[in-house]
Design an enzyme around this catalytic site. Structure first.
Site, PDB file in Angstrom:
ATOM      1  N   TYR A   7      -5.410   1.023 -29.844  1.00  0.00           N
ATOM      2  CA  TYR A   7      -5.269   0.584 -28.448  1.00  0.00           C
ATOM      3  C   TYR A   7      -4.080  -0.331 -28.140  1.00  0.00           C
ATOM      4  O   TYR A   7      -2.967  -0.049 -27.492  1.00  0.00           O
ATOM      5  CB  TYR A   7      -6.666   0.321 -27.696  1.00  0.00           C
ATOM      6  CG  TYR A   7      -6.564  -0.087 -26.296  1.00  0.00           C
ATOM      7  CD1 TYR A   7      -6.055   0.691 -25.286  1.00  0.00           C
ATOM      8  CD2 TYR A   7      -7.468  -1.103 -25.886  1.00  0.00           C
ATOM      9  CE1 TYR A   7      -6.030   0.215 -24.107  1.00  0.00           C
ATOM     10  CE2 TYR A   7      -7.666  -1.420 -24.726  1.00  0.00           C
ATOM     11  CZ  TYR A   7      -6.822  -0.768 -23.688  1.00  0.00           C
ATOM     12  OH  TYR A   7      -7.101  -1.251 -22.365  1.00  0.00           O
ATOM     13  N   ALA A  27      -4.357  -4.438 -37.064  1.00  0.00           N
ATOM     14  CA  ALA A  27      -5.047  -3.723 -37.757  1.00  0.00           C
ATOM     15  C   ALA A  27      -6.476  -4.438 -37.892  1.00  0.00           C
ATOM     16  O   ALA A  27      -6.188  -5.569 -38.668  1.00  0.00           O
ATOM     17  CB  ALA A  27      -4.360  -3.329 -39.171  1.00  0.00           C
ATOM     18  N   THR A  48      -9.748 -13.297 -31.345  1.00  0.00           N
ATOM     19  CA  THR A  48     -10.712 -12.773 -30.353  1.00  0.00           C
ATOM     20  C   THR A  48     -11.627 -13.852 -29.667  1.00  0.00           C
ATOM     21  O   THR A  48     -11.995 -14.714 -30.533  1.00  0.00           O
ATOM     22  CB  THR A  48     -11.649 -11.921 -31.060  1.00  0.00           C
ATOM     23  OG1 THR A  48     -12.694 -11.435 -29.974  1.00  0.00           O
ATOM     24  CG2 THR A  48     -12.353 -12.302 -32.460  1.00  0.00           C
ATOM     25  N   TYR A  54     -18.148 -10.033 -37.309  1.00  0.00           N
ATOM     26  CA  TYR A  54     -16.800  -9.512 -36.779  1.00  0.00           C
ATOM     27  C   TYR A  54     -16.048 -10.780 -36.282  1.00  0.00           C
ATOM     28  O   TYR A  54     -14.781 -11.204 -36.840  1.00  0.00           O
ATOM     29  CB  TYR A  54     -16.806  -8.649 -35.440  1.00  0.00           C
ATOM     30  CG  TYR A  54     -15.837  -8.741 -34.588  1.00  0.00           C
ATOM     31  CD1 TYR A  54     -14.459  -7.828 -35.181  1.00  0.00           C
ATOM     32  CD2 TYR A  54     -15.977  -9.013 -33.378  1.00  0.00           C
ATOM     33  CE1 TYR A  54     -13.312  -7.809 -34.411  1.00  0.00           C
ATOM     34  CE2 TYR A  54     -14.637  -8.932 -32.717  1.00  0.00           C
ATOM     35  CZ  TYR A  54     -13.407  -8.340 -33.089  1.00  0.00           C
ATOM     36  OH  TYR A  54     -12.163  -8.612 -32.390  1.00  0.00           O
ATOM     37  N   LYS A  74     -12.705 -12.937 -38.285  1.00  0.00           N
ATOM     38  CA  LYS A  74     -11.485 -12.981 -37.385  1.00  0.00           C
ATOM     39  C   LYS A  74     -11.210 -14.633 -37.682  1.00  0.00           C
ATOM     40  O   LYS A  74     -10.082 -15.087 -37.626  1.00  0.00           O
ATOM     41  CB  LYS A  74     -11.687 -12.574 -35.925  1.00  0.00           C
ATOM     42  CG  LYS A  74     -11.654 -11.169 -35.723  1.00  0.00           C
ATOM     43  CD  LYS A  74     -10.085 -10.947 -35.769  1.00  0.00           C
ATOM     44  CE  LYS A  74     -10.097  -9.222 -35.534  1.00  0.00           C
ATOM     45  NZ  LYS A  74      -8.714  -8.710 -35.033  1.00  0.00           N
ATOM     46  N   HIS A 107     -17.257  -0.136 -24.631  1.00  0.00           N
ATOM     47  CA  HIS A 107     -16.855  -1.089 -23.597  1.00  0.00           C
ATOM     48  C   HIS A 107     -17.271  -0.599 -22.366  1.00  0.00           C
ATOM     49  O   HIS A 107     -17.530   0.713 -22.191  1.00  0.00           O
ATOM     50  CB  HIS A 107     -15.392  -1.184 -23.725  1.00  0.00           C
ATOM     51  CG  HIS A 107     -14.781  -1.988 -25.047  1.00  0.00           C
ATOM     52  ND1 HIS A 107     -13.895  -1.550 -25.684  1.00  0.00           N
ATOM     53  CD2 HIS A 107     -15.416  -3.095 -25.441  1.00  0.00           C
ATOM     54  CE1 HIS A 107     -13.858  -2.516 -26.913  1.00  0.00           C
ATOM     55  NE2 HIS A 107     -14.597  -3.303 -26.660  1.00  0.00           N
ATOM     56  N   ARG A 148     -17.545 -11.188 -17.272  1.00  0.00           N
ATOM     57  CA  ARG A 148     -16.492 -11.150 -18.267  1.00  0.00           C
ATOM     58  C   ARG A 148     -14.937 -11.247 -17.708  1.00  0.00           C
ATOM     59  O   ARG A 148     -15.020 -11.079 -16.575  1.00  0.00           O
ATOM     60  CB  ARG A 148     -16.702  -9.565 -18.985  1.00  0.00           C
ATOM     61  CG  ARG A 148     -18.046  -9.584 -19.941  1.00  0.00           C
ATOM     62  CD  ARG A 148     -17.922 -10.448 -21.216  1.00  0.00           C
ATOM     63  NE  ARG A 148     -19.008 -10.201 -21.835  1.00  0.00           N
ATOM     64  CZ  ARG A 148     -20.312 -10.929 -21.483  1.00  0.00           C
ATOM     65  NH1 ARG A 148     -20.415 -11.567 -20.654  1.00  0.00           N
ATOM     66  NH2 ARG A 148     -21.308 -10.561 -22.607  1.00  0.00           N
TER      67      ARG A 148
HETATM   68  N1  UDP Z   1     -21.903  -3.291 -20.717  1.00  0.00           N
HETATM   69  C1  UDP Z   1     -22.861  -2.392 -19.913  1.00  0.00           C
HETATM   70  N2  UDP Z   1     -23.025  -1.131 -20.013  1.00  0.00           N
HETATM   71  C2  UDP Z   1     -22.193  -0.666 -20.866  1.00  0.00           C
HETATM   72  C3  UDP Z   1     -21.286  -1.287 -21.838  1.00  0.00           C
HETATM   73  C4  UDP Z   1     -21.247  -2.610 -21.577  1.00  0.00           C
HETATM   74  O1  UDP Z   1     -23.745  -3.061 -18.983  1.00  0.00           O
HETATM   75  O2  UDP Z   1     -22.317   0.667 -21.057  1.00  0.00           O
HETATM   76  C5  UDP Z   1     -21.789  -4.699 -20.328  1.00  0.00           C
HETATM   77  C6  UDP Z   1     -22.155  -5.667 -21.526  1.00  0.00           C
HETATM   78  O3  UDP Z   1     -23.518  -5.879 -21.777  1.00  0.00           O
HETATM   79  C7  UDP Z   1     -21.163  -6.795 -21.136  1.00  0.00           C
HETATM   80  C8  UDP Z   1     -20.009  -6.265 -20.428  1.00  0.00           C
HETATM   81  O4  UDP Z   1     -20.549  -4.932 -19.944  1.00  0.00           O
HETATM   82  O5  UDP Z   1     -22.044  -7.897 -20.435  1.00  0.00           O
HETATM   83  C9  UDP Z   1     -18.830  -6.000 -21.004  1.00  0.00           C
HETATM   84  O6  UDP Z   1     -19.080  -5.287 -22.220  1.00  0.00           O
HETATM   85  P1  UDP Z   1     -18.031  -4.566 -23.331  1.00  0.00           P
HETATM   86  O7  UDP Z   1     -18.860  -4.039 -24.378  1.00  0.00           O
HETATM   87  O8  UDP Z   1     -16.916  -4.076 -22.310  1.00  0.00           O
HETATM   88  O9  UDP Z   1     -17.121  -5.830 -23.794  1.00  0.00           O
HETATM   89  P2  UDP Z   1     -17.691  -7.220 -24.444  1.00  0.00           P
HETATM   90  O10 UDP Z   1     -17.835  -8.218 -23.290  1.00  0.00           O
HETATM   91  O11 UDP Z   1     -18.943  -6.928 -25.424  1.00  0.00           O
HETATM   92  O12 UDP Z   1     -16.647  -7.701 -25.450  1.00  0.00           O
END
Ligand code: UDP
Length: 321
Positions: free
Chosen positions: A11, A72, A115, A139, A143, A189, A221
């Protein structure tokens, strides 16, 4: 410049490859295609298929490479908890092979995809680069170990390294005749999952917890458009300085809640998008927001595209697939 992009079929890597080509650079992509897609590699870049251990030394030995952009990686937090060895070997082990290949070939600059997971649960927000690094999963640990190795290679061998610590990346790069966006076999995500509901591929989206100490109870976020993220990589490439390892957070300094993201997806797509509140996802901090002061001041970077642009571009991308 002549550049090696590892993970250029993924991506973020494919977007940055396109931007590098547009800026007039020559790009070789090295990707094992374990999660990336050959057709995501922009025309104009040469694709070498293989792991870093298998192919990095051979490719760099061709000579003339000015720098490496290293994307990668394995990047599923949940999988890293189940199978940490995949992350120690696949992220740290493969990256050490890349660093040794660079040393052998005399390639002395690297921009690395680090990250926000290197910080773990933050004590203060927005998170600054000097915050404690206490990853809560393998993870983030792997990193952070690579960031440490980069600092060592800068000190011992004089390489110039920049680690960019991403928060939440979203959106797509849309250009005539091609587009790069998010295409994960296992999609965890938020935005792509919400858009799946709009596309009719899923019935509803789960909101992972509504009892967080945030204004609407859902997690906050820091979302960044992938094109803005790419711009930061080009600036970082120019900022690599010998014997120095620099770390920059890539965020906007403010956040959006899960509810706000879902509402924006409803607005942009015109679909109702049913949402069901479920339990918290283990390991999710309530708020993850980055300070972007350092990169603004040092490199003059700031995000230009807002949440509406991210959702609009991601929506256009998934509809075209
Ligand atoms: N989230 C959610 N439902 C989903 C996927 C994610 O409520 O189907 C929430 C997750 O708990 C977090 C936010 O959305 O609070 C962003 O999550 P994501 O996995 O996109 O990124 P992260 O912050 O974990 O890297």
């Amino acid at each position: 410049m002549k550049l090696l992009v590892t993970g250029g079929a993924g991506y973020v890597g494919s977007v940055v490859t396109a931007q590098l080509l547009e800026a007039g650079h020559e790009v070789v992509v090295l990707d094992d295609l374990s999660t990336g897609h050959a057709d995501a590699v922009p025309a104009g870049a040469r694709l070498v298929q293989g792991t870093l251990r298998e192919k990095a030394a051979g490719v760099l030995a061709e000579g003339g490479f000015d720098a490496v952009l290293h994307f990668a990686a394995k990047s599923l937090v949940g999988e890293s908890v189940q199978k940490p060895w995949l992350y120690w070997d696949g992220n740290l082990g493969e990256s050490l092979a890349l660093l040794d290949a660079m040393r052998a070939a005399g390639t002395s600059r690297i921009v690395f995809s680090s990250t926000a997971a290197t910080y773990g649960e933050p004590e203060e927000t927005p998170i600054v680069e000097t915050a404690p690094t206490r990853p809560t999963n393998p993870y983030g640990m792997s990193k952070l170990a690579i960031d440490t190795a980069l600092a060592e290679y800068a000190r011992l061998f004089g390489i110039g390294a920049v680690s960019l610590r991403y928060f939440n990346v979203a959106g797509a790069r849309l250009v005539e005749g091609g587009a790069q966006g998010e295409r994960h076999a296992v999609e965890t995500h938020l935005i792509p999952n919400v858009l799946k509901v709009a596309l009719g591929e899923k019935e509803s989206v789960s909101v992972f917890g509504e009892d967080y100490p945030t204004p609407d109870g859902t997690c906050l976020r820091d979302y960044i458009h992938v094109v803005d993220l790419g711009v930061a990589h080009l600036l970082a490439l120019d900022a690599c300085a010998p014997s120095t390892h620099q770390i920059f957070n890539l965020g906007s300094g403010s956040g959006y809640s899960v509810r706000e993201v879902i509402d924006m997806c409803r607005e942009v797509t015109g679909h109702a998008i049913p949402a069901e509140v479920g339990p918290r996802r283990p390991g999710d901090p309530a708020i993850l927001v980055a300070s972007s002061e350092k990169i603004r001041t040092a490199l003059g970077w700031k995000p230009e595209r807002d949440l509406r642009a991210m959702v609009t571009d991601a929506w256009t991308f998934v509809q075209g697939r």
